[in-house]
Design an enzyme around this catalytic site. Structure first.
Site, short mmCIF file in Angstrom:
data_model
loop_
_atom_site.label_atom_id
_atom_site.label_comp_id
_atom_site.label_asym_id
_atom_site.label_seq_id
_atom_site.Cartn_x
_atom_site.Cartn_y
_atom_site.Cartn_z
N ASN A 129 5.43 -1.16 12.19
CA ASN A 129 4.44 -1.61 11.21
C ASN A 129 5.09 -1.79 9.85
OD1 ASN A 129 2.03 -2.25 9.99
ND2 ASN A 129 1.04 -0.29 10.41
N GLU A 183 0.85 -1.19 0.00
CA GLU A 183 0.00 0.00 0.00
C GLU A 183 0.89 1.24 0.00
OE1 GLU A 183 -1.47 -1.09 4.35
OE2 GLU A 183 -2.06 0.91 3.81
N THR A 240 3.69 4.10 15.50
CA THR A 240 3.30 2.86 14.82
C THR A 240 3.77 2.87 13.36
OG1 THR A 240 1.09 3.65 14.18
CG2 THR A 240 1.28 2.65 16.33
N SER A 291 -10.20 2.34 13.82
CA SER A 291 -9.50 1.25 13.14
C SER A 291 -9.33 0.05 14.08
CB SER A 291 -8.14 1.79 12.69
OG SER A 291 -7.40 0.82 12.08
N CYS A 345 -3.45 -3.29 4.43
CA CYS A 345 -2.49 -4.29 4.96
C CYS A 345 -2.89 -5.73 4.65
CB CYS A 345 -2.36 -4.13 6.47
SG CYS A 345 -1.89 -2.48 6.98
N HIS A 395 -2.34 -9.78 12.36
CA HIS A 395 -1.77 -8.59 11.73
C HIS A 395 -1.36 -7.65 12.88
CE1 HIS A 395 -1.13 -4.97 9.57
NE2 HIS A 395 -2.24 -4.40 9.93
N1 COA Z 1 1.79 3.08 30.57
C1 COA Z 1 1.16 2.04 29.98
N2 COA Z 1 0.18 2.20 29.03
C2 COA Z 1 -0.13 3.46 28.66
C3 COA Z 1 0.49 4.58 29.24
C4 COA Z 1 1.50 4.35 30.24
N3 COA Z 1 2.13 5.36 30.82
N4 COA Z 1 -0.04 5.69 28.68
C5 COA Z 1 -0.97 5.28 27.78
N5 COA Z 1 -1.02 3.93 27.78
C6 COA Z 1 -1.86 3.06 26.95
C7 COA Z 1 -3.29 3.52 26.81
O1 COA Z 1 -4.08 3.12 27.92
C8 COA Z 1 -3.68 2.81 25.52
O2 COA Z 1 -3.93 1.46 25.79
P1 COA Z 1 -5.33 0.78 25.36
O3 COA Z 1 -5.45 0.96 23.87
O4 COA Z 1 -5.19 -0.62 25.78
O5 COA Z 1 -6.38 1.55 26.09
C9 COA Z 1 -2.40 2.88 24.69
O6 COA Z 1 -1.36 3.11 25.64
C10 COA Z 1 -2.39 3.97 23.66
O7 COA Z 1 -2.74 5.17 24.30
P2 COA Z 1 -3.71 6.19 23.54
O8 COA Z 1 -3.93 7.34 24.46
O9 COA Z 1 -4.92 5.48 23.04
O10 COA Z 1 -2.75 6.61 22.35
P3 COA Z 1 -2.98 7.56 21.12
O11 COA Z 1 -4.23 8.36 21.24
O12 COA Z 1 -1.71 8.30 20.98
O13 COA Z 1 -3.19 6.55 19.87
C11 COA Z 1 -3.01 4.71 18.38
C12 COA Z 1 -2.66 5.26 19.77
C13 COA Z 1 -2.52 3.27 18.30
C14 COA Z 1 -4.53 4.73 18.17
C15 COA Z 1 -2.29 5.58 17.30
O14 COA Z 1 -0.90 5.37 17.43
C16 COA Z 1 -2.69 5.24 15.88
O15 COA Z 1 -3.68 5.74 15.37
N6 COA Z 1 -1.91 4.37 15.20
C17 COA Z 1 -2.22 3.88 13.89
C18 COA Z 1 -3.23 2.77 14.01
C19 COA Z 1 -3.19 1.85 12.84
O16 COA Z 1 -2.13 1.44 12.48
N7 COA Z 1 -4.36 1.55 12.26
C20 COA Z 1 -4.45 0.82 11.01
C21 COA Z 1 -4.03 -0.55 11.09
S1 COA Z 1 -5.09 -1.74 11.66
#
Ligand code: COA
Length: 389
Positions: free
Chosen positions: A275, A79, A152, A201, A111, A233
């Site tokens: 990723n 992609e 990621t 997602s 993916c 995945h």
């Molecule tokens: N210690 C441990 N865990 C922690 C933490 C700490 N100090 N601070 C945050 N976390 C955890 C959160 O609780 C969360 O866990 P959960 O999902 O089990 O609830 C995780 O870390 C991520 O925190 P979050 O606040 O949700 O992060 P974010 O808003 O920055 O976004 C993603 C995280 C993954 C959504 C973002 O990186 C993203 O959009 N990535 C791309 C996703 C993708 O690849 N999608 C397409 C493919 S399927």
């Protein structure tokens, strides 16, 4: 007739950024990246590497004289296409010095298409059992500096040969598939980084897992106990862990504990690379086969493939006698351990230097130790070199 994965190999860049350092630079708690997202290191792809060079490096490892003599088709899953018209498989004919009497095409559905490539390869081999098909899953994941998606990112290529009487994994005829028109991740023309609704997602990934696994069970009558390991995945390894926890929530605790132990082996390399979109599930297969100590020939492995947009598939394969021989020296683990660490400012500089769209440019590849390099663009034509290092 048994058809499946006969050889598999991985290629990425020779450098990574440490996720704890990246977290400090972004004013985040390192445990958010290390535990919350499940990533320890992230591959940093220099401007002199793209999906074609990464694919060539991976494919070179699986193409011996026998594979070359019988190669009938190349399916290139990606992609992160580098051209709107030409398949990324076509330059491989020259770079890898392949017999040109071969069918090639590029496949797109986020993916998911490494799996599409494998299933199409299975069909091709059923019709032409004398052939070998090369399936490549190559991508560079880009979300942008200092965005929620940044931790990621990653990149690399997995190459697999598919043939009769495979030495690694025989694919079963049992796939359950679901596709819906969903906007959880997309990359419009002209954009070099993806748009993603990360939380949505995650929801769709888990919904499609529940849907495909229930459908798979209905079609095949199998339970979790029938699997030695489950692969997912892994855009970030925490997402696979969420998937595993969802599947084993009501399982016999002994079965759940066994699958959880195998998952740790399966997510190790993903946590060190990040990723790689189409290739992430198959890097997880390599990670499992190099790092699990309890797998035996005849074991069934379940694989959950997901591509935003969105498509999911759950299918399985049976480990073949002698499968361990290709993994005893841990070639992928060794390559990952020998990479060099770059600082966050160095990673940012390399991120910004990636080439997207100019009609002319020259790249200096002297610092890139890879055999295959992207050296620039001349008259809108991407320039690739094969160097013998
Ligand atoms: N210690 C441990 N865990 C922690 C933490 C700490 N100090 N601070 C945050 N976390 C955890 C959160 O609780 C969360 O866990 P959960 O999902 O089990 O609830 C995780 O870390 C991520 O925190 P979050 O606040 O949700 O992060 P974010 O808003 O920055 O976004 C993603 C995280 C993954 C959504 C973002 O990186 C993203 O959009 N990535 C791309 C996703 C993708 O690849 N999608 C397409 C493919 S399927």
């Amino acid at each position: 007739m048994k058809i499946g994965i006969d050889r598999i190999a991985f290629a990425t860049s020779n450098q990574f950024v440490d996720m704890a350092e990246l977290a400090h630079a972004r004013h985040e708690d390192p445990n958010k990246y290390l535990i919350g997202i499940g990533q320890k290191k992230m591959a940093v792809i220099p401007p002199t590497q793209d999906i074609v060079t990464l694919a060539a490096s991976a494919a070179k490892k699986v193409l011996g004289p026998e594979e070359r003599d019988h190669l009938g088709m190349i399916m290139f899953a990606t992609e992160s296409a580098v051209d709107n018209s030409k398949s990324a498989a076509a330059p491989l004919i020259r770079l890898l010095d392949l017999d040109p009497h071969v069918r090639v095409a590029e496949l797109k559905q986020a993916c998911y298409t490494g799996t599409a490539g494998l299933q199409l390869a299975k069909g091709q081999i059923a019709l032409h059992p004398e052939q070998v098909v090369l399936v490549i899953a190559a991508d560079i994941a880009r979300y942008g500096l200092d965005t929620p998606g940044e931790p990621t990112q990653g990149g690399g290529a997995v190459a697999m040969t598919v043939r009769v009487n495979p030495r690694i994994l025989a694919l079963e005829d049992d796939a359950a598939v679901v596709t819906k028109d969903i906007m959880d991740f997309w990359r419009p023309f002209g954009c070099d980084a993806a748009f993603v609704d990360g939380k949505y997602s995650t929801e769709v990934y888990l919904d499609f897992l529940a849907d495909t696994f229930a459908h798979y069970q209905k079609m095949n009558g199998r339970t979790l106990d029938d699997f030695a390991a489950l692969l997912f995945h892994l855009p970030f390894t925490k997402l696979g862990l969420k998937g595993l926890r969802q599947l084993i929530a009501d399982a016999d605790p002994k079965v759940g504990a066994r699958l959880a132990q195998q998952f740790e082996a399966a997510r190790e390399y993903g946590s060190q690379v990040g990723n790689l979109y189409t290739g992430s599930l198959y890097l997880s297969l390599i990670s499992l086969l190099e790092n699990s100590t309890t797998l035996r020939a005849g074991d069934r492995i379940g694989l959950y493939s997901y591509g935003s947009g969105a498509e999911g598939e759950f299918y399985s394969g049976i480990l073949q006698p002698g499968f361990a021989a290709q993994f005893t020296t841990k070639p992928t683990g060794q390559a990952l351990a020998s990479r060099k660490q770059v600082s966050v400012p160095e990673y940012e500089k390399l991120y910004d230097a990636a080439v997207h769209g100019p009609a002319e440019c020259v790249l200096n590849a002297d610092d890139d130790p890879a055999d295959f390099v992207f050296t620039g663009v001349h008259n809108h034509i991407r320039q690739y070199e094969h160097r013998e290092n």
